[in-house]
Motif scaffolding. Sequence first.
Motif, short mmCIF file in Angstrom:
data_model
loop_
_atom_site.label_atom_id
_atom_site.label_comp_id
_atom_site.label_asym_id
_atom_site.label_seq_id
_atom_site.Cartn_x
_atom_site.Cartn_y
_atom_site.Cartn_z
N GLN A 50 85.24 -37.95 7.13
CA GLN A 50 86.45 -37.55 7.82
C GLN A 50 87.01 -36.26 7.21
OE1 GLN A 50 87.16 -39.16 10.43
NE2 GLN A 50 86.49 -41.27 10.17
N TYR A 56 94.27 -39.21 8.93
CA TYR A 56 95.16 -40.10 8.19
C TYR A 56 94.36 -41.23 7.54
CZ TYR A 56 99.44 -37.94 9.83
OH TYR A 56 100.48 -37.07 10.05
N ASN A 57 94.74 -41.51 6.26
CA ASN A 57 94.05 -42.58 5.56
C ASN A 57 95.01 -43.27 4.60
OD1 ASN A 57 94.34 -40.73 3.47
ND2 ASN A 57 92.32 -41.17 2.62
N TYR A 58 94.54 -44.40 4.11
CA TYR A 58 95.25 -45.08 3.04
C TYR A 58 94.46 -44.87 1.75
CZ TYR A 58 98.69 -47.43 5.96
OH TYR A 58 99.76 -47.70 6.79
N HIS A 59 95.21 -44.52 0.69
CA HIS A 59 94.56 -44.16 -0.56
C HIS A 59 95.10 -45.01 -1.70
CE1 HIS A 59 92.80 -41.65 -3.70
NE2 HIS A 59 94.00 -41.61 -4.30
N CYS A 111 85.23 -42.58 4.20
CA CYS A 111 85.93 -43.87 4.21
C CYS A 111 85.07 -44.89 3.47
CB CYS A 111 86.18 -44.32 5.64
SG CYS A 111 86.87 -45.98 5.80
N TYR A 141 92.85 -36.55 1.89
CA TYR A 141 92.74 -37.59 0.88
C TYR A 141 93.44 -37.12 -0.37
CZ TYR A 141 89.14 -35.19 -1.92
OH TYR A 141 88.46 -34.31 -2.73
N ASN A 151 89.57 -44.86 -0.54
CA ASN A 151 90.09 -44.26 0.69
C ASN A 151 89.66 -45.10 1.89
OD1 ASN A 151 91.32 -41.57 -0.14
ND2 ASN A 151 89.30 -41.47 -1.10
N MET A 152 90.59 -45.32 2.78
CA MET A 152 90.31 -46.09 3.99
C MET A 152 91.01 -45.40 5.16
SD MET A 152 91.17 -50.12 4.83
CE MET A 152 92.87 -49.92 4.31
N ASP A 153 90.21 -45.01 6.19
CA ASP A 153 90.84 -44.35 7.35
C ASP A 153 91.68 -45.36 8.12
OD1 ASP A 153 89.25 -45.65 9.41
OD2 ASP A 153 87.60 -44.36 8.82
N ILE A 154 92.58 -44.84 8.91
CA ILE A 154 93.53 -45.75 9.57
C ILE A 154 92.89 -46.55 10.70
CG2 ILE A 154 95.52 -44.35 8.95
CD1 ILE A 154 95.57 -43.35 11.83
N CYS A 194 94.85 -41.49 14.89
CA CYS A 194 93.49 -41.98 14.66
C CYS A 194 92.45 -41.22 15.46
CB CYS A 194 93.41 -43.47 14.96
SG CYS A 194 93.56 -43.89 16.71
#
Length: 652
Positions: free
Chosen positions: A127, A131-134, A120, A101, A141-144, A52
Amino acid sequence: MEQLKHFSHEHLLNLIQLHPDHNNENSDKEDEDEDKDDLVVEDRHVGKCKMCKEEIYSFHLCYYSCKDCDYSMHEFCAKLPTTQQNHPLHPGHNLTLSEGYQLHDPDINFIYNVDSEWKCDICKGNQKRFYNYHCSICKFNMDIICATMSKQKMDHPSHPHQLQRYFRQMMSRCNACGNEHSGSFYHCNTCSCFMIHLNCALLPAKLLIQESTNESFSHPHSLTLTYSFPYIEQKAKFFPRCRVCNGFFSACLWHYGCNKCRYYAHVDCATSKREAFMSILMRAGLGKTYKNFKDNDHPNLIRCPFPDESVNLLMHNFINKGELIIKGKIDGERFSHEHPLILFDTLLNGSISLHDPMKKVELLCDGCVRPITALPFYKCSEHDCGFVLHEWCTRLPSEIQDHHDHPEHTLVLMPKVPRKSLGIYFCKICLLPSNGFAYGCLQCEYYVDTNCGFIPDVITHEAHPNHLLLRFKAPVDQYVRACKACRFSMAKRLGFHCPACDFYLHTKYALLLPRTIRHKYDEHPLSLRYSPVENHISEYFCDICEDEFNPTKWFYHCSTCASSMHTACAPLKLQCEQSTYSEYNSSTFVFSNVKFGRTHEIMGHPHPLTFVQGISDDGQCSVCNERLQYHTVLKCFRCKFALHVRCAILPT
């Protein structure tokens, strides 16, 4: 030791335990042998998380680290799943963990990880290689950091509940320091109004400030972080002010303090996070000031306080040893005295002794009412007459033109003010009573004592070193300005001030309080103090009147005996020491300009009466039945008779 094999790193990661360094230490007792290595100002984190990219702080309690290389990560980042289902911030779809992403190509049904800047959808931050969640369905997209926000908590000793990190960077007022901050905040879910900025949350429990302030301010002991300053505690300590910016404290805000020295500072003042301590902006002598004048431009500059009671303003103005004209005898009529005055330049046969409070010998000049501690001086030729004058007081000019406080009329030298009982008048500048010489205007009934007749335009004072203090008279609405010596208003009072700083000083404190005094209650010289004494473990009590006093007001102190006294309880007049009088419990002695001791005849009483200060044993006035203590009194030592001077009918 717990170990973890993480997909982002080729080596095993070890779990490291952290120990928070926050302890709420409000006790007055401090370990004198404390290890100074524990008093580091910026010991806040142990490195950055590789996932992060944020700091790993002590309140995270533990983290994973590689023993073979510089690679660390938060525990909650290390244990993030590669796929999340029904995440609170994006329920209904699966989220996939990746770096960069993801971009879905429908033609070949393939997902690319794109190495470019992306945003994000939660915090709107940009960013890159992060690292992110996609979500491929929603292109979400959401950063960790946002993904782990619910797990980013801290237990802080300032608050009884666990604190939760806010979802995004923000600007708000911090409940720790009271100032507005931008950045990361932690808040309490139970107490919705409580939140503190991350920087304040990481303040060290102990702080040494000597090496981090560029000598602008310093204190030799460690300061303890305290999370409140209740009103009752402030009241018990006479409402101390910040020793850096001179501001007041809030009961609910944090501060740093050293109780044994009564040194207190706002958290951002102590950590040098505000610029109020800079010389050009700094208030009232709190810290280092830089010289703002050249000595050559002020060759006759008066530097206060005067060294001791033997030096005063008139001596500075009128004595010139290179041009001193010695006369053996002068006519006393110029000073309304019926006998000639003889110059004493040697002390013979013990006929007269110089002023010495340690030997209980008093010799006061009838002109300026200051002690005579050195030769030469003039004395009345009659043996039984106690009229004496400093040599320089015999050379006072007969009049003053264009006096700064009464420029419309000429002020004339008056050895005795007419139409005043025993010649006692109140000086219009220092507001003290006096029976010494005056410069006056009969038309306006305006009188000033001889010292106040020659108040300089500018002085310096060691209470506010390196800056010139200019003479000024506060307007009526200047009530918010307080004298640094007594903490009372400057309204309508003549005094001195520093234009560059919030420093104000009444005239009488600048010119009447010497740097050192001698007192019969202490064998050592006592020094004038402008702030609490270091390592003073007890409360402050005056050794004369035995009352507790506020050490942020000026007082006299003996460091050898650890004894202290009010400036008003350390008079230079011996017969007044049995009954001191403290105006507002911190002032100059109210009768500093009064010479007691002569006898007088009054109508209606057969015996001579002595002019003294009233004490409690004197009881009540024989005329008006009001108490005599703390007033000017005529007293008969043959019988129990005493009355106020104002009540006496003197022969014409």
